[in-house]
Design an enzyme around this catalytic site. Structure first.
Site, PDB file in Angstrom:
ATOM      1  CG  ASP A   1      -1.576   1.271   1.516  1.00 61.81           C
ATOM      2  OD1 ASP A   1      -2.213   1.789   0.584  1.00 61.81           O
ATOM      3  OD2 ASP A   1      -1.476   1.784   2.654  1.00 61.81           O
TER       4      ASP A   1
ATOM      5  CG  ASP B   1      -1.512   7.783   0.444  1.00 57.60           C
ATOM      6  OD1 ASP B   1      -0.571   8.576   0.412  1.00 57.60           O
ATOM      7  OD2 ASP B   1      -2.318   7.624  -0.487  1.00 57.60           O
TER       8      ASP B   1
ATOM      9  CD  GLU C   1      -4.051   9.594   3.993  1.00 55.77           C
ATOM     10  OE1 GLU C   1      -4.359  10.751   3.663  1.00 55.77           O
ATOM     11  OE2 GLU C   1      -4.389   8.606   3.330  1.00 55.77           O
TER      12      GLU C   1
ATOM     13  N   GLY D   1      -9.697  10.545  -2.502  1.00 55.50           N
ATOM     14  CA  GLY D   1      -9.834  11.981  -2.241  1.00 55.50           C
ATOM     15  C   GLY D   1     -11.145  12.556  -2.751  1.00 55.50           C
TER      16      GLY D   1
ATOM     17  NE  ARG E   1      -8.170  17.965 -13.451  1.00 58.41           N
ATOM     18  CZ  ARG E   1      -9.414  18.414 -13.681  1.00 58.41           C
ATOM     19  NH1 ARG E   1      -9.679  19.697 -13.638  1.00 58.41           N
ATOM     20  NH2 ARG E   1     -10.396  17.580 -13.933  1.00 58.41           N
TER      21      ARG E   1
ATOM     22  CB  THR F   1      -7.084   4.598  -2.377  1.00 57.88           C
ATOM     23  OG1 THR F   1      -7.398   3.290  -1.926  1.00 57.88           O
ATOM     24  CG2 THR F   1      -8.323   5.378  -2.535  1.00 57.88           C
TER      25      THR F   1
HETATM   26  C1  XBP Z   1      -5.171   6.412   0.902  1.00 58.64           C
HETATM   27  C2  XBP Z   1      -6.336   7.158   0.424  1.00 58.64           C
HETATM   28  C3  XBP Z   1      -6.164   8.278  -0.508  1.00 58.64           C
HETATM   29  C4  XBP Z   1      -5.419   9.455   0.098  1.00 58.64           C
HETATM   30  C5  XBP Z   1      -5.639  10.710  -0.700  1.00 58.64           C
HETATM   31  O1  XBP Z   1      -4.808   5.488  -0.069  1.00 58.64           O
HETATM   32  O2  XBP Z   1      -7.450   6.813   0.773  1.00 58.64           O
HETATM   33  O3  XBP Z   1      -7.448   8.689  -0.902  1.00 58.64           O
HETATM   34  O4  XBP Z   1      -5.918   9.698   1.381  1.00 58.64           O
HETATM   35  O5  XBP Z   1      -5.220  10.551  -2.012  1.00 58.64           O
HETATM   36  P1  XBP Z   1      -3.882   4.163   0.221  1.00 58.64           P
HETATM   37  P2  XBP Z   1      -6.154  11.021  -3.256  1.00 58.64           P
HETATM   38  O6  XBP Z   1      -3.757   3.951   1.690  1.00 58.64           O
HETATM   39  O7  XBP Z   1      -4.671   3.087  -0.473  1.00 58.64           O
HETATM   40  O8  XBP Z   1      -2.564   4.433  -0.456  1.00 58.64           O
HETATM   41  O9  XBP Z   1      -6.682  12.369  -2.912  1.00 58.64           O
HETATM   42  O10 XBP Z   1      -5.233  11.037  -4.458  1.00 58.64           O
HETATM   43  O11 XBP Z   1      -7.261   9.991  -3.361  1.00 58.64           O
HETATM   44 MG    MG Z   2      -2.956   3.112   3.441  1.00 60.87          MG
END
Ligand code: XBP
Ligand code: MG
Length: 253
Positions: A10, A12, A19, A54, A84, A124
């Site tokens: 993964d 984030d 985050e 997001g 964006r 994500t």
């Molecule tokens: C984490 C998420 C993402 C990020 C924000 O993804 O849920 O939505 O918080 O990124 P993961 P975006 O843990 O699966 O990597 O605004 O580009 O969605």
């Molecule tokens: Mg994650």
């Protein structure tokens, strides 16, 4: 007994704690730039993280927390535009190098590469966010270390749906039992587990109270030789940091 053939990370919260000081700040900058007084505090953001993605998160916030806000005629486009701008701010932030990789991430990625274990990312977040993060932490060429970067809207349903993991399996011609996933959140764990993939958790502040009963191992981080991990659930034997030997043991359970 099948061999561990691929490691799926993964992004984030797992590769880096992006985050709180990354995505959250970028959302707030995009809102301010568009003239809105919406401010996602650290604690509010922890509630909003219940929704992955997001664009989905902005929509959820407006529905749940801003019933006073009249949705514009083209709501989808409105959200896409805001998102964006958020992506732009996020990349600017990441490019400052302000957010480092978590302990053990670089070491484990390099070890997997050198031992012929294929690498994928299942996230994500938007694809450009991933490449920017990799380039500013592991180096300019590092996106090419991954056989597949599966990100964002590439599948219709985001985590906790298993779609992104099923996509990785299909694209890389792998079976679930060939792989091990590393995640930080309950949504990620559900997604990977539903795809049949054994999953290890490295939790963080936002996810530490979540339910990880389905995980093969729960750690505070991957650890380094001079910075051992703490085991929160599961059995890591006598390992003090995650290496390929430990991953192979977990994979065979
Ligand atoms: C984490 C998420 C993402 C990020 C924000 O993804 O849920 O939505 O918080 O990124 P993961 P975006 O843990 O699966 O990597 O605004 O580009 O969605
Ligand atoms: Mg994650």
């Amino acid at each position: 007994m099948t061999k561990l053939r691929a490691l799926i990370f993964d992004v984030d919260g797992t590769l880096a704690n992006t985050e709180q000081d990354g995505h959250r700040i970028a959302f707030n900058r995009a809102f301010a730039e568009a003239g809105f007084d919406w401010d996602w505090s650290v604690s509010l953001y922890s509630e909003l993280l219940a929704v992955a993605g997001g664009k989905e998160r902005i929509r959820f916030y407006l529905n749940q927390y801003r019933p006073d806000f009249p949705p514009p005629a083209n709501f989808d486009e409105f959200i896409a535009n805001l998102h964006r701008a958020k992506t732009h701010h996020y990349q600017q932030l990441i490019a400052t190098g302000a957010i480092p990789l978590r302990p053990g991430v670089q070491r484990l990625i390099k070890a997997a590469r050198s031992q012929g274990i294929r690498l994928a990312l299942a996230t994500t977040t938007a694809p450009t966010n991933v490449t920017t993060l990799l380039q500013h932490t592991l180096g300019e060429e590092s996106p090419a270390w991954f056989n597949l970067i599966a990100a964002g809207d590439i599948v219709p349903a985001k985590k906790p749906a298993p779609d992104i993991y099923n996509y990785v399996l299909r694209q890389m011609d792998l079976l679930p039992q060939d792989c091990l996933a590393i995640e930080d959140s309950d949504q990620g764990l559900i997604a990977a587990t539903q795809a049949g993939i054994t999953t290890m958790i490295t939790l963080n502040n936002y996810t530490k109270d979540q339910d990880f009963a389905q995980a093969v191992l729960v750690l505070n981080h991957l650890g380094e030789p001079d910075q051992p991990f703490t085991v929160l659930a599961g059995d890591a034997g006598d390992s003090r940091y995650v290496d390929i030997k430990l991953l192979n043991n977990l994979h065979h359970r």
